[in-house]
Design a protein around this motif. Sequence first.
Motif, PDB file in Angstrom:
ATOM      1  N   ASP A  58     -32.382  22.771 -10.489  1.00 43.03           N
ATOM      2  CA  ASP A  58     -33.426  23.025 -11.568  1.00 43.03           C
ATOM      3  C   ASP A  58     -33.430  22.592 -12.818  1.00 43.03           C
ATOM      4  O   ASP A  58     -33.824  23.139 -13.778  1.00 43.03           O
ATOM      5  N   SER A  59     -32.619  21.644 -13.094  1.00 45.22           N
ATOM      6  CA  SER A  59     -32.042  21.239 -14.403  1.00 45.22           C
ATOM      7  C   SER A  59     -33.239  19.990 -14.972  1.00 45.22           C
ATOM      8  O   SER A  59     -33.322  20.056 -16.358  1.00 45.22           O
ATOM      9  N   PHE A  60     -33.905  19.663 -14.209  1.00 36.74           N
ATOM     10  CA  PHE A  60     -34.934  18.426 -14.501  1.00 36.74           C
ATOM     11  C   PHE A  60     -36.152  18.849 -14.387  1.00 36.74           C
ATOM     12  O   PHE A  60     -36.708  19.398 -13.410  1.00 36.74           O
ATOM     13  N   ASP A  61     -37.090  18.255 -15.157  1.00 40.30           N
ATOM     14  CA  ASP A  61     -38.454  18.464 -14.944  1.00 40.30           C
ATOM     15  C   ASP A  61     -39.135  17.069 -14.451  1.00 40.30           C
ATOM     16  O   ASP A  61     -40.330  17.117 -14.158  1.00 40.30           O
ATOM     17  N   ILE A  62     -38.566  15.977 -14.435  1.00 38.87           N
ATOM     18  CA  ILE A  62     -38.936  14.673 -13.732  1.00 38.87           C
ATOM     19  C   ILE A  62     -37.859  13.832 -13.338  1.00 38.87           C
ATOM     20  O   ILE A  62     -36.762  13.894 -14.050  1.00 38.87           O
ATOM     21  N   ILE A  63     -37.938  13.122 -12.369  1.00 34.70           N
ATOM     22  CA  ILE A  63     -36.932  12.054 -11.830  1.00 34.70           C
ATOM     23  C   ILE A  63     -37.703  10.786 -11.827  1.00 34.70           C
ATOM     24  O   ILE A  63     -38.710  10.717 -11.150  1.00 34.70           O
ATOM     25  N   ILE A  64     -36.965   9.991 -12.753  1.00 34.39           N
ATOM     26  CA  ILE A  64     -37.527   8.366 -12.582  1.00 34.39           C
ATOM     27  C   ILE A  64     -36.401   7.573 -11.997  1.00 34.39           C
ATOM     28  O   ILE A  64     -35.356   7.535 -12.082  1.00 34.39           O
TER      29      ILE A  64
END
Length: 399
Positions: A58-64
């Motif tokens: 739950d640490s990230f708002d977006i993954i690229i």
Amino acid sequence: MKFREGQFQPTSSYPNVLLVDDEDALLASVRRILRKQCSLKTCSDPHEAIRLLRQSPDSFDIIISDLRMPGIDGVEFLTIAREIAPDVPRVLLSGSLSENALKEAINKAGISRVIVKPVPPEVMLSTVQGLTTGQGDASRPSRQMALRVQDALKTNHTVFFQPRVNADDFAVAGQEALSRFPGLQQTFTVEEIISGAEDHPVIGDLTFKVLGFIDQHRDVIAKQYGNHPISVNLSPNSISDINFVNALIDFLRAHPGLPLLEFEVTEQSNMAFTAEFQDNLPRLLSAGYKVFLDDFGAGNNSIALLRRGHFSGLKLDKSLIARLDDHNTIDSSFVEWVTQAAHQLGMSVIAEGVETLDSATFLQHIGVDQLQGYYFGRPGALLLEGSDIQKDPGTTFSR
């Protein structure tokens, strides 16, 4: 992200971005682009990124992720990321991708965007903003709103019902189940809440929350409203997900005592043109449920979707009906033509947003089948034993 007392509280005002790429030059470039407006974590090894996600999903708002990497490629990595953190938007960077490969990537990894390399700085920044805060692209949902809805479903959601009537005699013919969020509606309209979560998996959770409410209170609903059909809204994004459709059909089969249900699907989404949507929607019809094309006439997809079939009927958007009271010849002629065309296709027609007797009489005259709107009744709460009578918390929207 942290939640407290039903309110969404981000740990930072900046979106948390995970970037995975084995090209040091690109990582350095992206750091320069995003470091002032994002909290950025970079990984050159996708396996390291997977370990990081498993430790804190739950640490990230977006993954690229880049497409071409040693060991596993970007599609495979984002597929694993989807399993670990399904609610986090995923973006693929690619120098070239065929149309078939693109479709496979979207279906397999649930990719939100594909960005062609080399990446202009403004494109990277607007993509992150658009997928995390809704600023860069008005067509994308706000992840923050989706998380607000996710939190509200635990303690701050209820269902109101608005009557539909037969156009010939104005007798009650059904009800529409409408989600209400008393806490969120102190700040946002229902339309903003729903549209902000439309393309997020939480919209499917909302559907099951509404169905659970109907199942739990089926006896009260029958006593208060009679044994009429109840319509429930579905998102095109939900229907495009075969897992959601399977779960929905399983739920309906497992609850044979539910009131007679019908479903409404908005036309204001390009997801309705995907192959997945077109394949999955007929399954609801085959299971014996009516499906209506909602918000007809509000956007640009109405006629195109009408040609596809797959619908039991359509609901004329309230914006069309509102203009009838202005004696607008163009709109009244369009409403009449649509009604005739739908009937020729074997579809029924419902008009929503009916607020005056003049509109109701005109719609009755041209052959509309059912009417819905404030003239016949505002959305209202069930009169549950031991609870206060609830009022609709200040909205004129009917979603």
